[in-house]
Design an enzyme around this catalytic site. Structure first.
Site, mmCIF file in Angstrom:
data_model
loop_
_atom_site.group_PDB
_atom_site.id
_atom_site.type_symbol
_atom_site.label_atom_id
_atom_site.label_comp_id
_atom_site.label_asym_id
_atom_site.label_seq_id
_atom_site.Cartn_x
_atom_site.Cartn_y
_atom_site.Cartn_z
ATOM 1 N N PRO A 142 0.851 -1.191 0.000
ATOM 2 C CA PRO A 142 0.000 0.000 0.000
ATOM 3 C C PRO A 142 0.885 1.238 0.000
ATOM 4 O O PRO A 142 1.765 1.379 0.858
ATOM 5 C CB PRO A 142 -0.791 -0.123 1.316
ATOM 6 N N GLN B 220 -6.206 -1.444 2.925
ATOM 7 C CA GLN B 220 -5.467 -1.138 4.156
ATOM 8 C C GLN B 220 -6.141 0.028 4.863
ATOM 9 O O GLN B 220 -6.485 1.033 4.231
ATOM 10 C CB GLN B 220 -4.009 -0.780 3.890
ATOM 11 N N CYS C 237 3.262 3.113 9.354
ATOM 12 C CA CYS C 237 3.438 4.418 8.718
ATOM 13 C C CYS C 237 4.259 5.343 9.619
ATOM 14 O O CYS C 237 3.898 5.584 10.773
ATOM 15 C CB CYS C 237 2.086 5.056 8.414
ATOM 16 N N LYS D 170 0.623 -4.838 8.738
ATOM 17 C CA LYS D 170 1.909 -4.376 8.207
ATOM 18 C C LYS D 170 2.588 -3.547 9.281
ATOM 19 O O LYS D 170 2.018 -2.561 9.772
ATOM 20 C CB LYS D 170 1.733 -3.550 6.933
ATOM 21 N N ASN E 222 9.565 -6.958 3.606
ATOM 22 C CA ASN E 222 9.421 -5.712 2.860
ATOM 23 C C ASN E 222 10.621 -4.819 3.135
ATOM 24 O O ASN E 222 11.068 -4.701 4.269
ATOM 25 C CB ASN E 222 8.119 -5.023 3.304
ATOM 26 N N GLY E 223 11.143 -4.203 2.053
ATOM 27 C CA GLY E 223 12.219 -3.245 2.219
ATOM 28 C C GLY E 223 13.394 -3.503 1.305
ATOM 29 O O GLY E 223 13.976 -4.590 1.329
ATOM 30 N N ARG F 274 8.438 1.100 -3.353
ATOM 31 C CA ARG F 274 8.886 2.175 -4.243
ATOM 32 C C ARG F 274 9.343 1.684 -5.614
ATOM 33 O O ARG F 274 9.147 2.364 -6.631
ATOM 34 C CB ARG F 274 10.016 2.958 -3.578
#
Length: 312
Positions: free
Chosen positions: A21, A75, A105, A143, A204-205, A229
């Site tokens: 998201p 989300q 976030c 997340k 993730n990352g 990204r």
């Protein structure tokens, strides 16, 4: 990386490469594009639970989907358990069998409101939110990040709490809140969560190529990866990872433009596709010149004309 089906609750998705998201970007058109390139599951932009409660039109528009897109997850963010459950039960979330709760976030406004990554500091409240949302009948995923700062990493303990509260999948962004979207990805933190949990763990990352994805999987033992990204710069990264058939950059851009125009007015389409064009040209020769031209464009047709000059 090893591509395989992934079970989330009682739903099996076609593969273990997911689109993250991304606020301001993972709208209907972009999700549909990435799904067509092989993404196993795409998530909506994060949606305010309070926005749904109070009938915000902008909030509801973020949740548009249709049969052409297929299975999609939503989300939501917030910090009031009952309001979060009501959001899951809202008619606008009816098309989404999977609802993800944002606990990662790092944006200051979200954090200061006690939402997003702030929930990492309040695991009891986070548990209550998950338990309440599970009552809605939705498949609930979470997340999260690995902590607020490197001085206190909480990944495994926090993830176990979320599993205990009823989450069906955990995605771990391997950075702390204070690192925002840059810096080292802590593979060992994701690996710790994977070893401790029975439900799937998604890493993730830092994934910008198949090699990056393979390294992340090897280092963490995760069940899959989530792309963020990198998808903005190259939506066809999902083709690279999954083996789906790709197409030209121009074809991709034209498709995204057409689907954006179907849903949005000319002003939004112009502003949004200028930004997307700037992502698409990253790394190209004369990228700064192309970006300047794109940001001077005043209509979708002008943007398309520039794109065709660049990529035909």
């Amino acid at each position: 990386m090893q591509i395989k089906p992934l079970k989330i609750g009682d739903i099996q998705i076609k593969n273990n490469v997911l689109l993250a998201p991304l606020a301001g970007y993972t709208n209907y058109a972009f999700r549909r594009l990435c799904k067509g390139y092989g993404a196993g599951l795409c998530y909506s932009e994060m949606v305010s639970a309070k926005g749904l409660k109070y009938g915000s039109e902008n909030t509801q528009e973020l949740l548009y989907t249709d049969e052409k897109e297929g299975l999609c997850a939503a989300q939501i963010f917030g910090n009031e358990p009952e309001v979060m459950r009501l959001a899951c039960e809202h008619e606008k979330l009816a098309p989404f069998p999977i609802v993800d709760i944002n606990m990662g976030c790092p944006v200051p406004k979200i954090y200061k409101n006690g939402e997003g990554s702030a929930l990492l500091e309040n695991p009891l409240l986070a548990e209550k939110i998950v338990k309440e949302c599970v009552k809605s009948g939705k498949i609930i995923t979470v997340k999260m990040r690995i902590g607020i700062t490197d001085k206190k990493l909480i990944t495994t303990e926090f993830a176990k709490r979320m599993e205990g509260a009823g989450a069906s999948l955990i995605t771990v962004h391997g950075r702390t809140k204070d690192k925002m979207y840059a810096g080292e990805v802590h593979y060992q933190e994701i690996a710790g969560a994977k070893k401790a949990l029975q439900i799937p763990v998604i890493a993730n990352g830092g994934v910008f190529s198949d090699a990056d994805a393979q390294k992340l999987m090897n280092e963490t033992g995760a069940d899959g990866v989530m792309i963020a990204r990198a998808s903005l710069y190259n939506p066809q990264i999902f083709c690279e990872l999954t083996g789906e058939q790709g197409e030209s950059k121009l074809a991709s851009f034209e498709k995204q433009m057409a689907w954006t125009r179907e849903r949005c007015d000319e002003r939004f389409t112009t502003v949004f596709m200028r930004k997307m064009g700037a992502f698409y040209v990253k790394g190209e020769r004369d990228a700064s010149i192309h970006k300047d031209r794109l940001f001077k464009a005043q209509t979708p047709d002008e943007i398309l004309a520039i794109a065709r000059e660049m990529w035909q």
